[in-house]
Write a protein that holds these residues in place. Structure first.
Motif, PDB file in Angstrom:
ATOM      1  N   THR A 114     -40.270  21.914 -10.401  1.00  0.00           N
ATOM      2  CA  THR A 114     -40.010  22.441  -9.060  1.00  0.00           C
ATOM      3  C   THR A 114     -39.488  21.369  -8.112  1.00  0.00           C
ATOM      4  N   GLU A 118     -38.589  29.696  -2.492  1.00  0.00           N
ATOM      5  CA  GLU A 118     -39.629  29.861  -1.492  1.00  0.00           C
ATOM      6  C   GLU A 118     -39.931  28.522  -0.805  1.00  0.00           C
ATOM      7  N   GLU A 119     -40.068  27.470  -1.611  1.00  0.00           N
ATOM      8  CA  GLU A 119     -40.373  26.154  -1.035  1.00  0.00           C
ATOM      9  C   GLU A 119     -39.262  25.677  -0.109  1.00  0.00           C
ATOM     10  N   ARG A 129     -50.545  34.926 -10.216  1.00  0.00           N
ATOM     11  CA  ARG A 129     -51.138  35.033  -8.876  1.00  0.00           C
ATOM     12  C   ARG A 129     -52.656  34.916  -8.947  1.00  0.00           C
ATOM     13  N   VAL A 149     -33.172  31.949  -0.336  1.00  0.00           N
ATOM     14  CA  VAL A 149     -33.311  33.164  -1.138  1.00  0.00           C
ATOM     15  C   VAL A 149     -32.736  32.930  -2.526  1.00  0.00           C
ATOM     16  N   GLY A 173     -37.337  27.636   1.605  1.00  0.00           N
ATOM     17  CA  GLY A 173     -37.050  28.642   2.613  1.00  0.00           C
ATOM     18  C   GLY A 173     -35.704  29.298   2.359  1.00  0.00           C
ATOM     19  N   HIS A 210     -37.732  31.476  -8.202  1.00  0.00           N
ATOM     20  CA  HIS A 210     -38.392  32.075  -7.040  1.00  0.00           C
ATOM     21  C   HIS A 210     -39.237  31.062  -6.298  1.00  0.00           C
ATOM     22  N   ARG A 211     -39.987  30.274  -7.054  1.00  0.00           N
ATOM     23  CA  ARG A 211     -40.859  29.284  -6.445  1.00  0.00           C
ATOM     24  C   ARG A 211     -40.056  28.275  -5.623  1.00  0.00           C
TER      25      ARG A 211
END
Ligand code: CDP
Ligand code: MG
Length: 646
Positions: free
Chosen positions: A37, A74-75, A274, A79, A77, A70-71
């Motif tokens: 990531t 998200e980090e 999750r 899409v 900010g 996705h991760r």
């Protein structure tokens, strides 16, 4: 900004410095330290994505590509599809060709190989990070060899290889002495507990262990490793039964079992990652996918069955076996490590200490390259201009026999000429389709045979990994439902009926449930089918349909599958009502597997998609098609008349 406190952040400067100065850098760090990531984000922020250039990070597994994209989005900010993009399969790579504006891309290794067929020098990319290199998947090995080749023409291309295990030296040596960065960052202690006696059934033993943990241990989630998807499903059922039983007794139902494997839909997979509801204990039942490539927060206990499932291809017989074998020590260490990421944990190994220490477990697994059928790989390399396959820079060279088999099949399919050069247009077109050559050829001939629509459906089903059938309410019921669609021509033709029913029922999940059809697989089939169609259309093939006529469909399939043939050799049947067959090449005794709609029919000659050794002296054929024996010599004269071959 997230990710600041992860162990990888301590080596950020060193890593960026080394990437600046070296063509290749190997990064070693334990699972969860932030390699996947964070590294792409570091590169992004330090200018490697300036002026429209891109950073690519590859993964062996589709499921990780999606979740990690996705991760990271998200980090940042951002899409998914914007700043951060992904190519989960070779198919998707096809559609976003040229239109993608992402700075950071995640893709499967497989999709990168496809991409290189269109852009061999990977022009928009400044850095390619090959993640999870220790897994040594087939495509990872191909990618490593190809990147080394690209670097000779593009010295500016940076390659980062990331691995969760410390075999970094071999990888670094392969790249001519790459720099190595180790992410220090300790895991917490993990107590290893062994079984006192060997388990008679690892599934029920694993479930019992989970129940004991839930009763006796402090809060903390559990991760259980099984060798395969079927084990996961069985264990899930057992735990759910256990929960029902507790509920009926008025006990607490605070154990939440969740499956995690690659055959399930993405939304379900993400659910397993999750956190569980408050005051509940999550139990993730997983295949080796959770070993190193996914981080699941909150795990304090690991239950390890100590087995792994592997496919082995035997180039002498051209048959495969799927073996459940003891896991490697490298895997055992990784699996145990999953319990100690955030605090001290426990790992319950279901083998005895003696077994573990006696050398029963191999140190590491055999790379996939050395146990796989290689025609697809060879075709791709040929299309990439690697003329001499034998002298390609393999990180682990496959056996000469496996190579010879692959070349022989590609010759017989017409993809290679006498000098082993890619034929034009057939071989080139086959290489462009992101499916196995034995599926690509039928798709390409379907135009002339007037059955494009039918072949698209069958090829899509053959390409989607999960079965179109689903157990649901037991094996008997599934058999009953299957017979409603079954035809005497075999499984491939039966798929056409399933597909038709699915469309007539307006893709209803309820219809799928009632008919024991796997809804998720069918939805994937729709996707793959339309991608395959755009690929065929791009090659100038016109759409056609043979309607109720199945002869052209079978003929087209035989154009690809001819090498996998068997003839009826004895009509006397076994306990399951099955007759005996002998493979035409190799003369191996075999039977039609029970999952095939033809297992009780006795067609004289059949073709199969796969034949797998399922017992010490048992081979079984999966996905079976009834054909005429003279088609074999008609479609592949050389293959069936060369000396020494019956
Ligand atoms: O690649 P590596 O195993 O080194 O770690 P990573 O996948 O980059 O994950 C770094 C951290 O991000 C993990 O410790 C997780 O806490 C977190 N993470 C997460 O919460 N959800 C994800 N989908 C991925 C990572
Ligand atoms: Mg990772």
């Amino acid at each position: 900004m997230e990710g600041g406190g992860l162990p990888i952040s301590r080596v950020r400067r060193e890593l960026l410095y080394l990437v600046e100065k070296n063509a290749t850098v190997v990064v070693v760090g334990h699972t969860g330290c932030g390699k996947t990531t964070q590294i792409p984000q570091y590169l992004h922020r330090s200018g490697w994505t300036a002026e429209g250039s891109k950073v690519l990070c590859t993964q062996p597994r589709e499921l990780v590509v999606v979740s990690v994209a996705h991760r990271v989005a998200e980090e940042m900010g951002a899409v998914v599809g914007g700043e951060v993009g992904y190519r989960a399969s070779s198919f998707e790579a096809r559609t976003d060709e040229g239109g993608s504006t992402s700075s950071i891309e995640f893709s499967t290794d497989e999709a990168l190989v496809s991409l290189m067929q269109r852009d061999p020098l990977l022009s928009p990319y400044t850095v390619v990070m090959v993640d999870e290199a220790h897994e040594r998947s087939l495509a990872t090995d191909v990618v490593l060899g190809l990147l080394k080749k690209v670097q000779r023409r593009r010295p500016d291309l940076r390659v980062i290889i990331s691995s969760a295990t410390i075999d970094a030296e071999a990888l670094a040596t392969f790249f001519g002495g790459a720099a190595i960065v180790s992410v220090e960052g300790t895991l917490h202690d993990v107590d290893i507990l062994y079984a006192k006696v060997p388990a008679s059934s690892y599934i029920s033993e694993a479930v019992d262990t989970v129940v004991k943990i839930h009763k006796n241990e402090r809060p903390g989630d559990v991760l259980v490793f099984f060798p395969g998807e079927e084990d996961v499903s069985q264990a899930l059922e057992l735990i759910e039964e256990q929960n029902d039983f507790e509920r009926q007794r008025g006990g607490a139902d605070d154990l939440v079992p969740l499956a995690l494997h690659e055959g399930m839909p993405t939304s379900k997979q993400l659910q397993a990652l999750r956190p569980a509801p408050r005051n509940h204990r999550k139990v993730v039942l997983s295949t080796s996918v959770a070993e190193t490539s996914l981080t699941i927060d909150g795990i304090a206990y690991v239950v390890d069955c100590c087995f792994q499932r592997e496919r082995y291809y035997d180039p002498i017989t051209s048959l495969e076996s799927v073996v459940t074998c003891p896991e490697s020590k490298a895997s055992a260490v990784q699996r145990a490590g999953r319990a100690g990421r955030v605090r001290p944990g426990k790992c319950f190994r279901l083998c005895t200490r003696e077994a573990y220490e006696s050398g029963l477990l191999p140190e590491s697994s055999v790379p996939e390259m050395q146990r796989s059928e290689l025609s697809h790989v060879v075709l791709q390399l040929k299309a990439l201009g690697v003329d001499n396959i034998m002298s390609f820079d393999w990180i682990a060279p496959p056996s000469a026999e496996a190579m010879v088999r692959a070349l022989e099949l590609l010759h017989a399919l017409g993809a290679l000429d006498q000098e082993s050069r890619l034929t034009s247009p057939l071989g080139a077109h086959m290489a462009e389709l992101p499916v196995h050559p034995t599926v690509a050829k039928p798709l390409l001939v379907s135009g002339e045979l007037g059955c494009v629509e039918e072949l698209l459906i069958v090829a899509a089903v053959m390409t989607v990994k999960s079965s179109v059938w689903q157990l649901g309410r037991g094996r008997k019921e599934m058999e009953r439902q299957k017979m409603k669609f079954a035809v005497a021509e075999g499984d491939h033709v039966t798929y056409l009926n399933v597909y038709k029913g699915f469309l007539e029922a307006k893709r209803s999940p309820g219809w799928c449930d009632r008919h024991c059809v796997n809804y998720n697989a069918m939805m994937k089939v729709l996707g793959v089918k339309s991608q395959l169609w755009s690929a065929l259309e791009g090659l100038g093939i016109k759409h056609s349909s043979s309607d109720k006529e199945t002869l052209p469909v079978r003929k087209a399939l035989a154009h690809g599958l001819f090498a996998n043939s068997a003839v009826l050799s004895s009509t006397s049947t076994d306990g399951k009502g099955r007759a005996t067959y002998t493979t035409v090449r190799g003369k191996v005794v075999t039977k039609v597997h029970e999952s095939s709609v033809l297992h009780r029919n006795q067609p004289k000659c059949v073709l199969y998609t796969r034949a797998i050794q399922t017992g010490p002296a048992t081979h079984e054929m999966f996905e079976v098609l009834a054909v005429e024996q003279d088609w074999l010599t008609e479609l592949a004269p050389h293959f069936y008349t060369s000396p020494g071959v019956g």
